[in-house]
Design a protein around this motif. Structure first.
Motif, PDB file in Angstrom:
ATOM      1  N   LEU A   1      91.538  70.799  58.859  1.00 22.16           N
ATOM      2  CA  LEU A   1      92.000  71.792  57.798  1.00 22.16           C
ATOM      3  C   LEU A   1      92.636  72.911  58.491  1.00 22.16           C
ATOM      4  O   LEU A   1      91.800  73.848  59.036  1.00 22.16           O
ATOM      5  N   ALA A   2      93.922  73.329  58.233  1.00 21.02           N
ATOM      6  CA  ALA A   2      94.422  74.409  58.619  1.00 21.02           C
ATOM      7  C   ALA A   2      94.972  75.405  57.779  1.00 21.02           C
ATOM      8  O   ALA A   2      94.909  75.119  56.487  1.00 21.02           O
ATOM      9  N   PRO A   3      94.993  76.632  58.089  1.00 19.58           N
ATOM     10  CA  PRO A   3      95.255  77.616  57.306  1.00 19.58           C
ATOM     11  C   PRO A   3      96.722  77.396  56.446  1.00 19.58           C
ATOM     12  O   PRO A   3      97.488  76.950  57.154  1.00 19.58           O
ATOM     13  N   ASP A   4      97.025  77.908  55.090  1.00 24.88           N
ATOM     14  CA  ASP A   4      98.261  77.639  54.494  1.00 24.88           C
ATOM     15  C   ASP A   4      98.947  79.040  54.259  1.00 24.88           C
ATOM     16  O   ASP A   4      98.413  79.634  53.018  1.00 24.88           O
ATOM     17  N   PRO A   5      99.529  79.306  55.188  1.00 24.38           N
ATOM     18  CA  PRO A   5     100.331  80.633  55.088  1.00 24.38           C
ATOM     19  C   PRO A   5     101.118  80.671  53.580  1.00 24.38           C
ATOM     20  O   PRO A   5     101.299  81.980  52.933  1.00 24.38           O
ATOM     21  N   GLU A   6     101.879  79.688  53.302  1.00 24.81           N
ATOM     22  CA  GLU A   6     102.478  79.555  52.171  1.00 24.81           C
ATOM     23  C   GLU A   6     101.705  80.232  50.847  1.00 24.81           C
ATOM     24  O   GLU A   6     102.409  80.950  50.074  1.00 24.81           O
ATOM     25  N   LEU A   7     100.508  79.937  50.811  1.00 27.20           N
ATOM     26  CA  LEU A   7      99.669  80.434  49.759  1.00 27.20           C
ATOM     27  C   LEU A   7      98.859  81.738  50.150  1.00 27.20           C
ATOM     28  O   LEU A   7      97.900  82.141  49.352  1.00 27.20           O
ATOM     29  N   GLY A   8      99.151  82.260  51.145  1.00 24.57           N
ATOM     30  CA  GLY A   8      98.509  83.613  51.369  1.00 24.57           C
ATOM     31  C   GLY A   8      97.159  83.692  52.581  1.00 24.57           C
ATOM     32  O   GLY A   8      96.883  84.634  52.988  1.00 24.57           O
ATOM     33  N   THR A   9      97.006  82.342  53.180  1.00 23.89           N
ATOM     34  CA  THR A   9      95.887  82.348  54.105  1.00 23.89           C
ATOM     35  C   THR A   9      96.497  82.197  55.579  1.00 23.89           C
ATOM     36  O   THR A   9      97.198  81.144  55.894  1.00 23.89           O
ATOM     37  N   GLU A  10      96.532  83.299  56.433  1.00 24.52           N
ATOM     38  CA  GLU A  10      97.299  83.392  57.443  1.00 24.52           C
ATOM     39  C   GLU A  10      96.226  82.788  58.568  1.00 24.52           C
ATOM     40  O   GLU A  10      96.795  82.173  59.442  1.00 24.52           O
ATOM     41  N   ARG A  11      95.264  83.491  58.517  1.00 26.21           N
ATOM     42  CA  ARG A  11      94.007  83.139  59.380  1.00 26.21           C
ATOM     43  C   ARG A  11      92.807  82.327  58.822  1.00 26.21           C
ATOM     44  O   ARG A  11      92.604  82.799  57.834  1.00 26.21           O
ATOM     45  N   LEU A  12      91.980  81.676  59.560  1.00 22.17           N
ATOM     46  CA  LEU A  12      90.756  81.363  59.016  1.00 22.17           C
ATOM     47  C   LEU A  12      89.487  82.274  59.229  1.00 22.17           C
ATOM     48  O   LEU A  12      89.664  82.786  60.332  1.00 22.17           O
ATOM     49  N   ALA A  13      88.648  82.268  58.341  1.00 18.97           N
ATOM     50  CA  ALA A  13      87.389  83.202  58.762  1.00 18.97           C
ATOM     51  C   ALA A  13      86.638  82.651  59.723  1.00 18.97           C
ATOM     52  O   ALA A  13      86.518  81.355  59.657  1.00 18.97           O
ATOM     53  N   TRP A  14      86.083  83.620  60.291  1.00 12.19           N
ATOM     54  CA  TRP A  14      84.996  83.115  61.691  1.00 12.19           C
ATOM     55  C   TRP A  14      83.906  82.453  60.689  1.00 12.19           C
ATOM     56  O   TRP A  14      83.492  83.020  59.731  1.00 12.19           O
ATOM     57  N   PHE A  15      82.903  81.842  61.718  1.00 10.79           N
ATOM     58  CA  PHE A  15      81.795  81.265  60.924  1.00 10.79           C
ATOM     59  C   PHE A  15      80.797  81.083  62.005  1.00 10.79           C
ATOM     60  O   PHE A  15      81.000  81.239  63.260  1.00 10.79           O
ATOM     61  N   SER A  16      79.564  80.768  61.581  1.00  8.36           N
ATOM     62  CA  SER A  16      78.537  80.451  62.868  1.00  8.36           C
ATOM     63  C   SER A  16      78.324  78.866  62.411  1.00  8.36           C
ATOM     64  O   SER A  16      78.267  78.364  61.525  1.00  8.36           O
TER      65      SER A  16
END
Ligand code: FES
Length: 403
Positions: A72-87
């Motif tokens: 799954l990659a971010p979808d900038p078209e819908l406003g997600t430019e970068r993925l949130a970091w996680f543990s």
């Protein structure tokens, strides 16, 4: 506020009070909501913990018809430019719209935190008997599919201050996914613990990610993989089930933490074995996500599993009556009725579905009862792990915008 006043305060009433107070604060301080949002810490918090992530399926890696990994990659078209970091150990709550109804399910992130910087998460979905969402994803998702997900959530993560420096991982089925993430994080130098992974499968062919984790283990002495096969004997693997003796065989001298992720049947067996080891409670952790089935198998269940009750649900001031079988969680009944209730973990942990029980009797299995004492006193429940014992009325928080 007195106890009686608090217990009469509905969630909607509380939201109204908060809105009124915020309005007064803003008026008094001449601050606008927009200004508050522009503060750097707030902007950073939104980036780290977005209320929603818009993703797109970039690649599909099938293990079989019943198990596939999705990149799954971010979808900038819908406003997600970068993925949130996680543990390693966190999950995403994925929303799927099926026949006009929205269902949400938690899926552990199987990729490593460092992969996020490369621009992707990986989740692995296994077909579940009677599962609506896993079935839908496996049969319908193609490359290019748009996906709505939460921020990374959950507490099935390694914490140096709480956990021992060696984690014994006990995995079964798709429960391997958070351990694949942890092994890769250790391999990449992003986690400081050692991992001894006891991975239960029927046959070696069923053990997804086994080759990949073995390769990492061959190059990193902080990772060890032991395949435990119930239906075949194979050189280099253990046979049978994950017992107390097997854990002792691979455990280090001194303290160790046990992390478990797998189906309910595995917990039922492994919990009894772990009890024999007498290790401290804080060193035993379960990932509990997923639906709770068969409340009638618990000795303290006092209902009749054949019954069907009327559930009166109030969401955002709108009241609806729906049927709810005794063996169905209140959350599942609301989803089946298309009411779009809020949920993330589905196991009494995140508190997202926290609702007020206005009337009626319920059963909550002890192993998934995440309520605080105040919740019990003032009549709050988690519909995701609550079963009806009579007709009920509940007040549910509305789904926040963009969640
Ligand atoms: S969905 Fe997390 S507590 Fe109910």
């Amino acid at each position: 506020m007195s106890k009686s006043k608090i217990s009469k305060l509905s969630r909607l009433g509380l939201i109204k009070v908060i809105t009124k107070r915020l309005g007064a604060i803003h008026k008094g301080s001449k601050e606008t909501t927009k200004d508050l949002y522009a503060y750097h810490p707030n902007a950073l918090a939104r980036e780290l913990h977005p209320s929603v992530q818009h993703l797109i399926v970039k690649e599909i890696k099938p293990f079989s018809n019943d198990m596939k990994s999705f990149i799954l990659a971010p979808d900038p078209e819908l406003g997600t430019e970068r993925l949130a970091w996680f543990s390693a150990g966190n999950y995403l709550s994925i929303a799927a719209e099926i026949q006009g109804k929205v269902f949400k399910r938690p899926y552990s992130i199987a990729s490593s935190p460092a992969d996020t910087l490369e621009g992707f998460y990986m989740i692995t979905v296994k077909r579940v008997d009677g599962g609506i969402v896993s079935q839908y994803i496996l049969d319908n998702w193609q490359v290019g599919q748009k996906v709505t997900a939460s921020a990374p959530l959950g507490d099935f993560t390694y914490e140096r201050l709480r956990d021992a420096s060696t984690v014994i991982g006990i995995a079964g089925g798709s429960g391997i996914t958070p351990f694949r993430s942890l092994a890769k994080a250790i391999y990449e130098g992003d986690e400081s613990c050692s991992l001894v992974l006891l991975y239960g499968s029927r046959t070696l062919a069923d053990a997804a990610f086994s080759d990949e984790i073995s390769e990492m283990a061959a190059k990193c002495d902080k990772i060890k993989l032991v395949n435990v096969l119930s239906n075949e004997e194979k050189e280099g693997c253990e046979s049978g089930f994950i017992t107390a003796d097997l854990i002792k065989k691979y455990a280090p001298a001194g303290d160790y933490s046990i992390f478990m992720c797998g189906p309910q049947a595995m917990y039922n067996f492994a919990d009894k074995e772990i009890e024999k080891l007498g290790i401290r409670r804080k060193f035993v952790r379960h990932e509990l996500f997923g639906e709770y089935f068969h409340p009638e198998r618990n000795a303290d269940y006092g209902g009749n599993i054949e019954d069907t009750f009327t559930l009166t649900v109030t969401i955002a001031g709108v009241t609806t009556k729906i049927p709810c079988n005794a063996n169905t969680t209140l959350l599942r009944a609301m989803e089946d009725a298309g009411l779009n209730p809020p949920s993330d973990c589905r196991s009494g942990r995140c508190g997202w579905c926290h609702s007020q029980l206005l009337s009626g009797d319920v059963y909550v299995p002890a192993s998934v009862d995440g309520r605080r004492m105040a919740d019990k006193i003032y009549g709050y429940i988690h519909p995701c792990c609550t079963f009806p014992l009579s007709d009920l009325a509940i007040d549910v928080p509305p789904m926040p915008k963009e969640h």
